[in-house]
Design a protein around this motif. Structure first.
Motif, PDB file in Angstrom:
ATOM      1  N   GLY A   1      -2.529 -60.393  -1.359  1.00 50.83           N
ATOM      2  CA  GLY A   1      -3.546 -59.869  -0.584  1.00 50.83           C
ATOM      3  C   GLY A   1      -3.257 -59.713   1.365  1.00 50.83           C
ATOM      4  O   GLY A   1      -2.601 -60.750   1.429  1.00 50.83           O
TER       5      GLY A   1
ATOM      6  N   PRO B   1      -4.962 -59.207   5.134  1.00 44.11           N
ATOM      7  CA  PRO B   1      -6.187 -59.013   5.813  1.00 44.11           C
ATOM      8  C   PRO B   1      -6.428 -57.509   6.118  1.00 44.11           C
ATOM      9  O   PRO B   1      -7.688 -57.272   6.368  1.00 44.11           O
ATOM     10  N   ASP B   2      -5.525 -56.641   6.294  1.00 46.89           N
ATOM     11  CA  ASP B   2      -5.573 -55.275   6.610  1.00 46.89           C
ATOM     12  C   ASP B   2      -4.583 -54.526   6.224  1.00 46.89           C
ATOM     13  O   ASP B   2      -3.420 -55.182   5.962  1.00 46.89           O
TER      14      ASP B   2
ATOM     15  N   ASP C   1      -5.546 -50.182  -1.805  1.00 47.86           N
ATOM     16  CA  ASP C   1      -6.625 -50.321  -0.687  1.00 47.86           C
ATOM     17  C   ASP C   1      -7.493 -51.066  -1.294  1.00 47.86           C
ATOM     18  O   ASP C   1      -7.764 -51.295  -2.367  1.00 47.86           O
ATOM     19  N   VAL C   2      -8.643 -51.500  -0.189  1.00 50.11           N
ATOM     20  CA  VAL C   2      -9.872 -52.103  -0.767  1.00 50.11           C
ATOM     21  C   VAL C   2     -10.674 -51.323  -1.693  1.00 50.11           C
ATOM     22  O   VAL C   2     -11.118 -51.825  -2.984  1.00 50.11           O
TER      23      VAL C   2
ATOM     24  N   ARG D   1     -11.167 -52.290  -5.680  1.00 45.81           N
ATOM     25  CA  ARG D   1     -12.666 -52.026  -6.412  1.00 45.81           C
ATOM     26  C   ARG D   1     -12.793 -51.596  -7.447  1.00 45.81           C
ATOM     27  O   ARG D   1     -13.469 -51.875  -8.660  1.00 45.81           O
TER      28      ARG D   1
ATOM     29  N   VAL E   1      -9.586 -60.200  -5.842  1.00 39.89           N
ATOM     30  CA  VAL E   1     -10.148 -60.147  -4.354  1.00 39.89           C
ATOM     31  C   VAL E   1     -10.143 -58.635  -3.691  1.00 39.89           C
ATOM     32  O   VAL E   1      -9.148 -58.278  -3.691  1.00 39.89           O
ATOM     33  N   GLU E   2     -11.308 -58.330  -3.181  1.00 41.40           N
ATOM     34  CA  GLU E   2     -11.144 -57.097  -2.676  1.00 41.40           C
ATOM     35  C   GLU E   2     -10.484 -56.852  -1.147  1.00 41.40           C
ATOM     36  O   GLU E   2     -11.301 -57.168  -0.187  1.00 41.40           O
ATOM     37  N   ARG E   3      -9.147 -56.638  -1.130  1.00 40.26           N
ATOM     38  CA  ARG E   3      -8.482 -56.589   0.096  1.00 40.26           C
ATOM     39  C   ARG E   3      -7.439 -55.636  -0.111  1.00 40.26           C
ATOM     40  O   ARG E   3      -6.879 -55.682  -1.343  1.00 40.26           O
ATOM     41  N   PRO E   4      -6.704 -55.448   1.095  1.00 37.68           N
ATOM     42  CA  PRO E   4      -5.512 -54.573   0.666  1.00 37.68           C
ATOM     43  C   PRO E   4      -4.493 -55.385   0.089  1.00 37.68           C
ATOM     44  O   PRO E   4      -4.293 -56.579   0.386  1.00 37.68           O
ATOM     45  N   THR E   5      -3.932 -54.969  -0.917  1.00 38.32           N
ATOM     46  CA  THR E   5      -3.144 -55.682  -1.911  1.00 38.32           C
ATOM     47  C   THR E   5      -1.756 -54.899  -2.219  1.00 38.32           C
ATOM     48  O   THR E   5      -1.554 -53.732  -2.048  1.00 38.32           O
TER      49      THR E   5
ATOM     50  N   SER F   1      -1.828 -63.369   1.613  1.00 28.96           N
ATOM     51  CA  SER F   1      -2.120 -64.473   0.706  1.00 28.96           C
ATOM     52  C   SER F   1      -0.982 -65.087   0.221  1.00 28.96           C
ATOM     53  O   SER F   1       0.197 -64.483  -0.220  1.00 28.96           O
TER      54      SER F   1
END
Lengths: 471, 471
Positions: free
Chosen positions: A236, A238-239, A264-265, A269, A280-284, A313
């Motif tokens: 993941g 942060p942006d 994307d987030v 989701r 985890v809901e974040r750009p991946t 991450s």
């Protein structure tokens, strides 16, 4: 370049009726004018209006395709090739009526040459079918568009998918084609040799021509060896920008990554909802490495360092096939998953592709655009190629939303083109993106039109697609 | 497809004189009708007769090319693009006279985008020049035809070389082209995006079109990272078949070998003479591996096992750059070295390419043919692609030898085509191989002619090349 008055087509009801009669006589119950078949063959998964063909013929071999095309050419009636119907830009619509030639029953693997790393399939063979067939050879065909598309359709739209960053697109993986040309003649575009300097590259002229120059009936494909080791995983960020930067660095470092997909987030989701995951809901970034055991380990190590440098991450490696399959199934289901975000909504999928140096900028501006306009939307991307998709979830009953969507799609195409990119990385032009062709190609477009007119002077081959009428 | 009466060209002396006058006025001493320049620009390194253009213009930019082409188009006078003059099939001859457009002064590197792994060069830039320019970027351009050719010429003939087995040919490494079309219009064929599904692939239509559709003035090239580790070496085999079999197994095992070159006994003898080496005179494979340190080590180990299985000599690895350079210089000098075998002889080089499964058979039959006919000749091959070259050393004063050579060349082309291959893997068609085009392409050839007529209706672009006149 001569403008032929015939080029702008008008519908001829009498000619169409005559062709339908003759096809019925010849093909009996393999020809139908039933409304449900016609509607399904004009089907689009898009917001484009369904424009049904006048009849559908289910062909069994190249000669039959030639016979149908010859007949339609004589009567000046359009022909539209149909594989699995997974087009996203209205390629299959029949704005001037005509005959849909359904190639799904041409689904034989003609020959496999493991020693040459190639095989020949009929146009109706799908990618999953081929890979099942190849299972015991140690070889596979790497290109994987979202749908289980047919090879005729994949070649005709110059398709790609998640593996393209390493293995290329259909342009790079088609060795030769058999095709029926507008006058009904059957051609083979090239030999099975790995390379040639002889003649114009008709193979790559037909790849991506969307059925406007000829109907592809057989495809000779380059195959790849199944890698000794496959590992993958996710991380993941942060942006979105950090995720894009990690991608850029990966490509620049020459890591021969097999897949590098951005979600994307909103997409994460959606995948959580649809595939019962708890990501985890974040750009991946979802990645996969192919190679030898040690080669893959080296790639993972290098990639892990890049991810850390970009603020990502901990990179979670999934070397168990089962875990990888779960992740990639979620990725392949992204389109359907997105609908979970707005049940009952209609999904409109688009794609764009830019030089990778502009990717972060293009994705970020596009996200801002989505936010500014209050869209429910997901973004996923084959980011190693600078290619990304946006799926808009629209209220099917709201013309206002539809209008806003059209404006967004247009801004996205202009944005990609203005950054030195293209209005479509892999979906093709069809009806939906015809309006951007002049902006993208400028004076080059006239030569495409000249080629079309030379090869299909009556404009019977999938008319009203790809090329705006410059005549 | 309409046959235009204009398509078969006749020479128009008055028009040519008028164009020469106008070019002199416009370009002054950058235009010449001097016999030595004209002869050099019609130069062939082959047995084809020199057919001089009427004048040579040295252009400095795309607009000048456009101006020359526009003028020639108005006066219906042929134009022939000239890069470095390294064609082997008479591409540069002027059978109908006309103007040779020399692009060698268009030799600027326009821009380098290291982050996108691509760059744009003017058509006159040569491959060695670009790689010198890129030296500090960590990137290189891998395609290496025998000569230090220009990128315009390399693109126009769909060139390749020793690295193609890993990196592909010009078809795979050109991202986009700028070209001047027959009506003088300047086009850009594609964006800099890594992939696109928009429009006909004009890039790959022009790549390999040998100046018959347009004149390439700028080329955007895909670049590759200089590998962390490079190792190479050589090994001998008891016969050509074993060497071919080792090659086939190497490709089948998926070893990402960067170069795998076959040299026959005669070629090794020639290299020993020319490069003062003392190689054992036997069929020999010269190989190179690119990758990480461990990746290269893995490849060498696997390759060594294959060599042993095929009865090859101990594989000698040369990881010192100096030793590698010596070997590869000898390989690159093979053409000149061959002349040592028969001093004063004229060398005629040809190439053919077959599916790799037929390589051993094709090379062996060709060697037998050479022997049966008493030729002094060498065989070298980019065998990882199924591509090989034969250099015949002929008495320039003997029409009988020349006639025998023509018959041999013809048998070789037929042999390759009948094995599912092509009459040329990388040299192109030019004048020399026009006669095999119908055999190789059958009904597909008519569509090449249709495209030519549509884009160049007056047939001013390098007339008398590639396409036999079917009109």
């Amino acid at each position: 370049m001569v403008t032929e008055p015939h080029f702008s087509r008008v519908r001829d009801d009498a000619a169409t009726a005559a062709v339908c009669d003759l096809l019925k006589q010849r093909f009996d119950d393999r020809f139908t004018t039933g409304a449900s078949f016609r509607e399904q063959h004009g089907h689009t998964t898009t917001n484009l209006k369904n424009q049904m063909p006048d009849g559908v013929v289910f062909v069994k071999n190249t000669q039959e395709v030639s016979d149908v095309v010859t007949l339609c050419n004589e009567h000046d009636v359009p022909v539209i090739a149909f594989g699995t119907g997974s087009s996203l830009e209205g390629h299959l619509n029949a704005p001037f009526g005509g005959i849909s030639i359904d190639l799904s029953q041409m689904n034989a693997v003609v020959e496999v040459h493991p020693e040459d790393l190639n095989c020949t399939v009929e146009a109706g063979v799908t990618r999953k079918q081929l890979n099942d067939y190849l299972r015991d050879t140690g070889l596979f065909f790497p290109i994987d568009p979202g749908a289980d598309a047919s090879f005729g359709g994949m070649a005709a739209t110059r398709a790609s998918g998640t593996n393209a960053v390493r293995y290329g697109t259909m342009k790079d993986n088609v060795v030769s084609l058999k095709a029926v040309m507008p006058d009904g003649k059957i051609i083979t575009t090239a030999s099975r040799a790995k390379k040639s300097s002889a003649g114009y590259d008709l193979t790559r002229l037909l790849v991506g021509s969307e059925g406007t120059l000829g109907i592809i009936t057989e495809v000779t494909l380059k195959l790849s060896g199944i890698p000794q080791a496959i590992a993958g995983g996710m991380c993941g960020f942060p942006d979105l920008e950090s995720a894009c930067n990690a991608t850029i660095m990966t490509i620049q470092c020459g890591i021969p990554i097999a897949r590098i997909e951005l979600l994307d987030v909103m997409q994460i989701r959606a995948c959580n909802l649809y595939s019962k995951l708890d990501l985890v809901e974040r750009p991946t970034l979802l990645v996969e490495f192919h190679g030898t055991e040690t080669g893959v380990a080296e790639q993972i190590e290098l990639f892990g360092e890049i991810v850390a440098d970009c603020g990502g991450s901990d990179f979670q490696s999934a070397s168990r096939a089962e875990d990888r399959t779960k992740l990639w199934t979620a990725r392949h289901d992204a389109y359907w998953a997105s609908h979970e975000l707005r049940p009952g909504a209609k999904g409109i999928s688009t794609d764009a592709c830019v030089p990778i140096s502009r990717l972060a900028e293009c994705v970020t501006q596009t996200q801002q655009d989505l936010e500014d306009n209050g869209f429910v939307a997901t973004t996923v991307g084959h980011v190693g190629d600078g290619n990304f998709h946006v799926l808009l979830l629209l209220d099917p009953e709201s013309p206002a939303e539809q209008e806003k969507a059209d404006a967004f799609l247009s801004r996205l195409a202009h944005r990609a083109i203005s950054m030195g990119g293209t209005c479509t990385g892999e979906h093709g032009v069809g009806q939906g993106k015809m309006k951007y062709m002049l902006e993208e190609f400028g004076p080059a477009l006239a030569y495409m039109v000249a080629i079309k007119k030379a090869i299909d002077p009556k404009n019977i081959m999938n008319p009203g697609k790809m090329l705006p009428n410059l005549g």
